[in-house]
Write an enzyme that holds these catalytic residues in place. Structure first.
Site, PDB file in Angstrom:
ATOM      1  NE  ARG A 198     -13.804 -10.271  20.926  1.00 59.87           N
ATOM      2  CZ  ARG A 198     -14.196 -11.594  20.697  1.00 59.87           C
ATOM      3  NH1 ARG A 198     -14.638 -11.843  19.312  1.00 59.87           N
ATOM      4  NH2 ARG A 198     -13.918 -12.626  21.407  1.00 59.87           N
ATOM      5  CB  CYS A 228     -11.966 -20.591  21.502  1.00 60.10           C
ATOM      6  SG  CYS A 228     -10.956 -20.348  20.027  1.00 60.10           S
ATOM      7  NE  ARG A 286     -16.308 -16.742  26.525  1.00 57.92           N
ATOM      8  CZ  ARG A 286     -16.192 -16.115  25.312  1.00 57.92           C
ATOM      9  NH1 ARG A 286     -15.674 -16.512  24.326  1.00 57.92           N
ATOM     10  NH2 ARG A 286     -15.784 -14.774  25.323  1.00 57.92           N
ATOM     11  CG  ASP A 298      -7.897 -20.055  18.179  1.00 59.00           C
ATOM     12  OD1 ASP A 298      -8.935 -19.854  17.561  1.00 59.00           O
ATOM     13  OD2 ASP A 298      -7.152 -19.104  18.624  1.00 59.00           O
ATOM     14  CG  HIS A 314     -10.385 -14.980  24.556  1.00 60.24           C
ATOM     15  ND1 HIS A 314     -11.337 -14.060  25.043  1.00 60.24           N
ATOM     16  CD2 HIS A 314     -11.135 -15.554  23.401  1.00 60.24           C
ATOM     17  CE1 HIS A 314     -12.560 -14.284  24.622  1.00 60.24           C
ATOM     18  NE2 HIS A 314     -12.339 -15.117  23.528  1.00 60.24           N
ATOM     19  CD  GLN A 373     -13.277 -19.664  24.611  1.00 64.33           C
ATOM     20  OE1 GLN A 373     -13.681 -18.840  23.970  1.00 64.33           O
ATOM     21  NE2 GLN A 373     -13.416 -20.710  24.911  1.00 64.33           N
TER      22      GLN A 373
HETATM   23  N1   CP Z   1     -14.678 -17.639  21.119  1.00 66.29           N
HETATM   24  C1   CP Z   1     -15.190 -16.426  21.165  1.00 66.29           C
HETATM   25  O1   CP Z   1     -14.562 -15.392  21.711  1.00 66.29           O
HETATM   26  O2   CP Z   1     -15.953 -16.274  20.132  1.00 66.29           O
HETATM   27  P1   CP Z   1     -16.384 -14.723  19.412  1.00 66.29           P
HETATM   28  O3   CP Z   1     -15.282 -14.285  18.525  1.00 66.29           O
HETATM   29  O4   CP Z   1     -17.706 -15.178  18.701  1.00 66.29           O
HETATM   30  O5   CP Z   1     -16.763 -13.897  20.528  1.00 66.29           O
HETATM   31  N1  NVA Z   2      -7.413 -16.503  17.825  1.00 68.27           N
HETATM   32  C1  NVA Z   2      -8.840 -16.175  17.400  1.00 68.27           C
HETATM   33  C2  NVA Z   2      -9.827 -16.367  18.817  1.00 68.27           C
HETATM   34  C3  NVA Z   2     -11.140 -16.045  18.383  1.00 68.27           C
HETATM   35  C4  NVA Z   2     -12.023 -16.360  19.583  1.00 68.27           C
HETATM   36  C5  NVA Z   2      -8.636 -14.715  17.112  1.00 68.27           C
HETATM   37  O1  NVA Z   2      -8.168 -14.028  17.546  1.00 68.27           O
HETATM   38  O2  NVA Z   2      -9.508 -14.441  16.105  1.00 68.27           O
END
Ligand code: CP
Ligand code: NVA
Length: 321
Positions: free
Chosen positions: A121, A278, A306, A239, A148, A151
């Site tokens: 990430r 999400c 997930r 989101d 993502h 997701q």
């Molecule tokens: N939706 C998602 O990726 O959640 P987290 O940021 O908690 O991993």
């Molecule tokens: N768009 C959000 C998604 C989190 C899962 C972010 O990048 O923080």
């Protein structure tokens, strides 16, 4: 990661040529691979709920690099690896030498000597590309500023469960056209879901994402009017307005996204729609308390899925199913 622009070293001199399949976005999977992952996810979900063993990755290890916080991604990958008979190593921000000057290519090559797959990430999507170019094990995107895909796998699986397939499903995206939205757009194209996206002006998905969606099916319609997007939709998805790393833009974004909240007024235009998010959700910003807590919200199933879809993805990438 401090040095995502570090040039790729000549891998042929010191390491085998990378052969692993990486998943930096959902269209790194073929349509057949996507179908296979979703099918395996259904088997794993059934087995998990029946408490039946399905340890298809014994003694395998997943390395998990995180530059940003996470609840779902970390827990779903980590528990998923346990259920598959393997192990996951959490490497949070500042846990490795990446944050202290060790280049991404070196890190990728070293990780490849220990772990069977890497999930990362990151902020900069280019950091993932550099990692993938230098890793000899699969690299999976656990969220970048651009995409993502994990997701999206869960989202598609959840839609499939809810509607019994993808045929004739119409989806609406309401909100920021960044990472989650972009992968969802490509995934909908691959699945044949008819998608309309409503974003404020200036927050539309990137042109290259729309082109990739068109390449794999049909590009979504992109509008700036939430009511137009949700009209009679089967799914309304949103989101957060302030993504991780955008905290300094918070005030500006709250203004820009005014009128884009998923709430009962907006949902009146899509009376039968399921509501997706999400997570994490910010009640009172992108979604109202009532919309999130309503019976039409399938967000908790989405979160659970997930785990099932990522287990399936890892099992496929590692040749275990
Ligand atoms: N939706 C998602 O990726 O959640 P987290 O940021 O908690 O991993
Ligand atoms: N768009 C959000 C998604 C989190 C899962 C972010 O990048 O923080």
């Amino acid at each position: 990661m401090s040095d995502s622009t570090e040039p790729k070293p000549n891998a042929t001199e010191s390491t085998p040529q990378p052969t692993a399949q990486h998943v930096l976005d959902v269209d790194d999977l073929s349509d057949d691979e996507l179908a296979a992952v979703l099918s395996t996810a259904a088997e794993f979900k059934q087995a998990h709920h029946a408490n039946e063993p399905h340890a298809v990755l014994p003694n395998r290890t997943l390395g998990m690099l995180f530059e940003k916080p996470s609840t779902r991604t970390r827990l779903s990958f980590e528990t998923g690896m346990t259920q598959l008979g393997g192990h996951a190593v959490f490497l949070g921000p500042d846990a490795t030498h990446l944050d202290h000057g060790e280049p991404i290519p070196d890190t990728a090559r070293v990780l490849s000597r220990y772990v069977d797959a890497v999930m990362a990430r990151v902020f900069d999507h280019g950091a993932l590309e550099t990692m993938a170019a230098n890793a000899t094990v699969p690299v999976v995107n656990g969220l970048s500023d651009d995409a993502h895909p994990c997701q999206t796998l869960a989202d598609l699986f959840t839609i499939y469960e809810e509607f019994g397939g993808f045929d004739d499903v119409t989806a609406a995206w309401v909100g920021d056209g960044n990472n989650v939205a972009q992968s969802f757009a490509v995934g909908c194209a691959m699945a044949g879901i008819d998608l309309t996206m409503a974003t404020p002006e200036g927050y539309e998905p990137d042109d290259d994402v729309l082109a990739r969606a068109a390449d794999r099916g049909t590009a979504p319609a992109v509008v700036n009017d939430p009511e137009e997007a949700v009209a009679d939709a089967d799914v309304v998805y949103t989101d957060v307005w302030v993504s991780m790393g955008q905290e300094d833009e918070r005030e500006a974004k709250l203004g820009d996204f005014a009128g884009f909240q998923v709430n009962d007024d907006l949902l009146a235009g899509a009376p039968d729609a399921a509501v997706m998010h999400c997570l994490p959700a910010h009640r009172g910003e992108e979604i109202s308390h009532d919309a999130l807590e309503s019976e039409r919200a399938i967000v908790w199933e989405q979160a659970e899925n997930r785990m099932h879809t990522q287990k399936a993805l890892l099992a496929h990438l590692l040749g275990a199913v």
